[in-house]
Design an enzyme around this catalytic site. Sequence first.
Site, PDB file in Angstrom:
ATOM      1  N   GLU A   1     -13.242 -49.053  42.204  1.00 37.92           N
ATOM      2  CA  GLU A   1     -14.454 -48.786  43.001  1.00 37.92           C
ATOM      3  C   GLU A   1     -14.173 -47.852  44.168  1.00 37.92           C
ATOM      4  OE1 GLU A   1     -12.651 -51.416  43.013  1.00 37.92           O
ATOM      5  OE2 GLU A   1     -12.486 -52.292  45.009  1.00 37.92           O
TER       6      GLU A   1
ATOM      7  N   ILE B   1      -3.746 -52.414  46.456  1.00 38.25           N
ATOM      8  CA  ILE B   1      -3.688 -52.905  47.838  1.00 38.25           C
ATOM      9  C   ILE B   1      -3.335 -54.396  47.798  1.00 38.25           C
ATOM     10  CG2 ILE B   1      -4.937 -53.164  50.019  1.00 38.25           C
ATOM     11  CD1 ILE B   1      -6.943 -50.998  48.835  1.00 38.25           C
ATOM     12  N   ARG B   2      -2.111 -54.706  48.194  1.00 38.61           N
ATOM     13  CA  ARG B   2      -1.640 -56.106  48.098  1.00 38.61           C
ATOM     14  C   ARG B   2      -2.055 -56.727  46.771  1.00 38.61           C
ATOM     15  NH1 ARG B   2       0.628 -58.388  52.155  1.00 38.61           N
ATOM     16  NH2 ARG B   2      -0.060 -60.482  51.700  1.00 38.61           N
TER      17      ARG B   2
ATOM     18  N   GLY C   1     -10.524 -58.524  47.691  1.00 38.36           N
ATOM     19  CA  GLY C   1     -10.731 -59.251  48.936  1.00 38.36           C
ATOM     20  C   GLY C   1      -9.545 -60.174  49.111  1.00 38.36           C
ATOM     21  N   GLU C   2      -9.790 -61.402  49.390  1.00 36.64           N
ATOM     22  CA  GLU C   2      -8.722 -62.390  49.559  1.00 36.64           C
ATOM     23  C   GLU C   2      -9.088 -63.572  48.659  1.00 36.64           C
ATOM     24  OE1 GLU C   2      -6.148 -64.991  50.037  1.00 36.64           O
ATOM     25  OE2 GLU C   2      -5.698 -62.951  50.692  1.00 36.64           O
ATOM     26  N   SER C   3      -8.302 -63.751  47.600  1.00 37.62           N
ATOM     27  CA  SER C   3      -8.724 -64.673  46.536  1.00 37.62           C
ATOM     28  C   SER C   3      -8.843 -66.118  47.008  1.00 37.62           C
ATOM     29  CB  SER C   3      -7.767 -64.582  45.351  1.00 37.62           C
ATOM     30  OG  SER C   3      -6.436 -64.879  45.751  1.00 37.62           O
TER      31      SER C   3
ATOM     32  N   CYS D   1      -8.593 -56.755  41.432  1.00 35.63           N
ATOM     33  CA  CYS D   1      -7.623 -57.213  42.414  1.00 35.63           C
ATOM     34  C   CYS D   1      -7.802 -58.716  42.689  1.00 35.63           C
ATOM     35  CB  CYS D   1      -7.685 -56.348  43.661  1.00 35.63           C
ATOM     36  SG  CYS D   1      -6.187 -56.447  44.632  1.00 35.63           S
TER      37      CYS D   1
ATOM     38  N   HIS E   1      -8.133 -50.877  42.296  1.00 40.48           N
ATOM     39  CA  HIS E   1      -9.500 -50.786  42.828  1.00 40.48           C
ATOM     40  C   HIS E   1     -10.230 -49.570  42.266  1.00 40.48           C
ATOM     41  CE1 HIS E   1      -9.246 -53.911  45.974  1.00 40.48           C
ATOM     42  NE2 HIS E   1      -7.955 -53.640  45.915  1.00 40.48           N
TER      43      HIS E   1
HETATM   44  N1  GLN Z   1      -3.675 -60.187  47.977  1.00 39.55           N
HETATM   45  C1  GLN Z   1      -5.059 -60.530  47.770  1.00 39.55           C
HETATM   46  C2  GLN Z   1      -5.219 -61.932  47.210  1.00 39.55           C
HETATM   47  O1  GLN Z   1      -4.285 -62.572  46.889  1.00 39.55           O
HETATM   48  C3  GLN Z   1      -5.754 -59.537  46.865  1.00 39.55           C
HETATM   49  C4  GLN Z   1      -5.819 -58.189  47.534  1.00 39.55           C
HETATM   50  C5  GLN Z   1      -6.994 -57.338  47.139  1.00 39.55           C
HETATM   51  O2  GLN Z   1      -7.947 -57.797  46.517  1.00 39.55           O
HETATM   52  N2  GLN Z   1      -6.968 -56.101  47.560  1.00 39.55           N
HETATM   53  O3  GLN Z   1      -6.302 -62.391  47.092  1.00 39.55           O
END
Ligand code: GLN
Length: 205
Positions: A187, A144-145, A55-57, A87, A185
């Site tokens: 999952e 992913i990022r 997600g987005e930490s 992630c 990921h």
């Molecule tokens: N770039 C996201 C972060 O810093 C992590 C990306 C992801 O969980 N797919 O939280």
Amino acid sequence: MSGSLTSGRPVVGVFALQGDVREHLQALAAVGAEPLAVRRPTELARCDGFVIPGGESTTMAKLARTFELLEPLRDRVKTGMPTFGTCAGMILLADRIEDGIAGQETVGGLDITVRRNAFGRQVDSFEGDLAFAGLADPVHAIFIRAPWVERVGDDVEVLARVERGPAVGRIVAVRQGHLMATAFHPEVGGDTRVHALFVDLVRGG
Ligand code: GLN
């Protein structure tokens, strides 16, 4: 512990305030756990194990604080609840972050330094097969990022590294006792072997 370890279906919670929750719930069910979406401390209290998804930490940490889940989660992680971060979840389990935002909080517990968005902002997603400790065949890893692990403490076992391309050799999966984390990921894509390894850990394996 208030789950159902004895009946063979441990309750594994998934942090559900933000992130790719549903995919983890499905993967956990597929490997014999009882999945539980967790948004409040009373739900966390039922868990034998826990997953922090991608997600987005920064958002996840803020929401965890707002919903009063951050401190209870820190306590459970500190007192031995098996926990798996993927992630953004890896970032949340890390003791140290590089390229975080000012004041970015984590749950912590894993003696690693992670670099956020480490693979670069231009080519921010890539896929590759990599060997994973404990699995006979390689895992197809989707990034992913994603972060990578810059440094690990003495008690941290490296489970996987990037095998080709500009990031070759970078650490992307680790374990330290009851804590596990992947930069990719597992999952996504229907391969549940990494979740099965984690649920074994929850069962005490
Ligand atoms: N770039 C996201 C972060 O810093 C992590 C990306 C992801 O969980 N797919 O939280």
